[in-house]
Design an enzyme around this catalytic site. Structure first.
Site, mmCIF file in Angstrom:
data_model
loop_
_atom_site.group_PDB
_atom_site.id
_atom_site.type_symbol
_atom_site.label_atom_id
_atom_site.label_comp_id
_atom_site.label_asym_id
_atom_site.label_seq_id
_atom_site.Cartn_x
_atom_site.Cartn_y
_atom_site.Cartn_z
ATOM 1 C CB VAL A 67 -1.033 -0.020 1.257
ATOM 2 C CG1 VAL A 67 -1.515 1.440 1.249
ATOM 3 C CG2 VAL A 67 -1.990 -1.083 0.991
ATOM 4 C CB ALA A 112 5.032 2.205 0.963
ATOM 5 C CE LYS A 113 5.157 -1.618 7.966
ATOM 6 N NZ LYS A 113 6.084 -0.822 8.934
ATOM 7 N N GLY A 114 3.995 -3.132 3.175
ATOM 8 C CA GLY A 114 3.623 -4.273 2.564
ATOM 9 C C GLY A 114 3.440 -5.354 3.897
ATOM 10 C CG ASP A 153 7.338 -4.013 9.876
ATOM 11 O OD1 ASP A 153 7.422 -2.908 10.221
ATOM 12 O OD2 ASP A 153 6.414 -4.737 10.251
#
Ligand code: GLU
Length: 423
Positions: A67, A112-114, A153
């Site tokens: 995202v 952002a992050k995934g 992460d």
């Protein structure tokens, strides 16, 4: 464990929590409602379903996300987590928090992050590598050195980043060092990156303790989570004279009011796989850990750990959030009323992305810095950012989380206003 009711599920939805925090900050500001709406929505959301060949010859489908919350201040930046409970709303929240985090430390990135829905402990190393490479390929339409730069992460690490860097480099036909950060130093990683989040948490804790006239020597610290963030924070807090009395991992917690030998706990973790393998402490539950008698509490595990249910019982005077989203808005209200000082995630754990930025700058400049240089710059950024946020909190008579968000929103909204709405 009791089954959560519909209300508790909704209350603990990280994206709803992130929006609630944002609304509180917006109430202090005069941001045009249309621009505020821009900040509330992620710019892009990608869901991928992809097959992976398993060691036993079968094929298994996985689901992942990436995202982009905002690209207004620069390329988007944020980690990738592997966890069986990852979902789109969690990734949305984490992406939004990355936007604020990057703005607070004033680095030229959006958020952002995934995530991939997987318990990586159930895969072999080869399966994990194939899954990572395929996920990287699926999200390659979004990531890139100048577009969107992932990092480690929860449950991902430098090796994961090396696989992603290699996968993208194979597609491009040349090494693309800057497509991910948190890589091993042998392939374009930065000195100090592995420690950076925990080190930043320590700097934030030190600044906050100083502000509260709380001397660090002998101060009792409890750390929830003993991964890359919690273990480094615990070690460094002990190095600066604190007494780390309790720590935990996903299997359980340990407590010794006389203080734990953090290096001993690290050794026990290496040999037994659990902090519980450390002998000179009393085993306790993860729930009891958070309400132990202590001065500083460092939640460094997952979201929604400090809730309306346990906030009244928290004994710490200072909470420094190593994890993203560990405190729900309801718990925040309770703790603020009780006068507990909270250094919020988007400030306290920003050391990780700060050194990620340093890594990216080194990669695109093909010029690498010493560990001392990295740590000196990190310290300067953390101290400056803490004081920027503290000043706003004092001016607006509000808590540090709201102040941090005010600073972030002001910076992002200003960039948005100057750039204008396309076309
Ligand atoms: N995953 C880390 C965070 O939540 C680091 C992100 C990055 O370095 O891009 O801040």
């Amino acid at each position: 464990m009791s089954t959560p009711t519909a209300t508790t599920v909704k209350q603990n939805n990280p994206y709803q929590n992130a929006l609630q925090q944002l609304d509180k900050a917006l109430s202090f500001l005069d941001v045009e409602p249309g621009l505020a709406d821009v900040l509330k929505k992620p710019q892009r959301e990608l869901t991928v379903h992809f097959p992976v060949a398993m060691d036993n010859g079968s094929t298994r489908m996985f689901t992942g996300y990436r995202v982009h919350h905002s690209l207004v201040r620069g390329p988007s930046k944020g980690g990738i987590r592997y966890h069986h409970q990852v979902d789109l709303d969690e990734v949305r929240a984490l992406a939004m928090w990355m936007t604020w985090k990057c703005a607070i430390v004033n680095i030229p990135y959006g958020g952002a992050k995934g995530g991939v829905v997987v318990d990586p402990r159930q895969l072999s190393l080869r399966e994990l590598e194939r899954m990572t490479r395929r996920y990287a390929t699926e999200i390659s339409i979004l990531i890139g050195e100048e577009e969107d730069i992932p990092a480690p992460d929860v449950n991902t690490n430098p090796q994961t980043m090396a696989w992603i860097m290699d996968t993208i480099s194979m597609h491009e036909g040349h090494s693309v060092l800057g497509v991910v950060t948190g890589k091993p130093v042998d392939v374009g990683g930065s000195q100090g990156r592995v420690e950076a989040t925990g080190r930043g948490v320590m700097y934030a804790a030190r600044e906050a303790a100083h502000h509260m006239d709380m001397p660090l020597a002998g101060t009792r610290v409890v750390v929830q989570g003993f991964g890359n963030v919690g273990s480094v924070a615990a070690r460094l807090m002990a190095h600066y004279g604190c007494k780390v009395v309790g720590v935990s991992d996903q299997y359980g917690a340990i407590y010794n009011p006389r203080g734990l030998d953090v290096n001993g706990v690290l050794d026990a973790l290496k040999t037994t796989g659990k902090v519980g393998g450390y002998q000179d402490a009393q085993p306790i539950s993860n729930t009891d850990l958070l309400t132990l008698p202590c001065d500083i509490l460092i939640p460094a595990a997952l979201e929604n750990q400090i809730t309306a249910e346990n906030a009244e019982q928290i004994q710490a005077r200072l909470i420094v959030e190593g994890a993203n989203g560990p405190t729900t808005p309801e718990a925040d209200d309770i703790l603020n009323k009780r006068g507990v000082f909270i250094v919020p995630d988007i400030l306290a754990n920003a050391g990780g992305v700060t050194v990620s930025y340093f890594e990216w700058v080194q990669d695109i400049g093909f010029f690498f810095w010493s560990e001392e240089e990295v740590n000196d710059r990190l310290r300067a950024v953390m101290i400056r950012s803490f004081n920027d946020v503290l000043k706003i909190a004092q001016e607006k008579s509000t808590d540090l989380r709201t102040a941090a968000l005010i600073l972030a929103v002001l910076r992002v909204a200003k960039a948005l206003e100057i750039r204008g709405i396309y076309p």
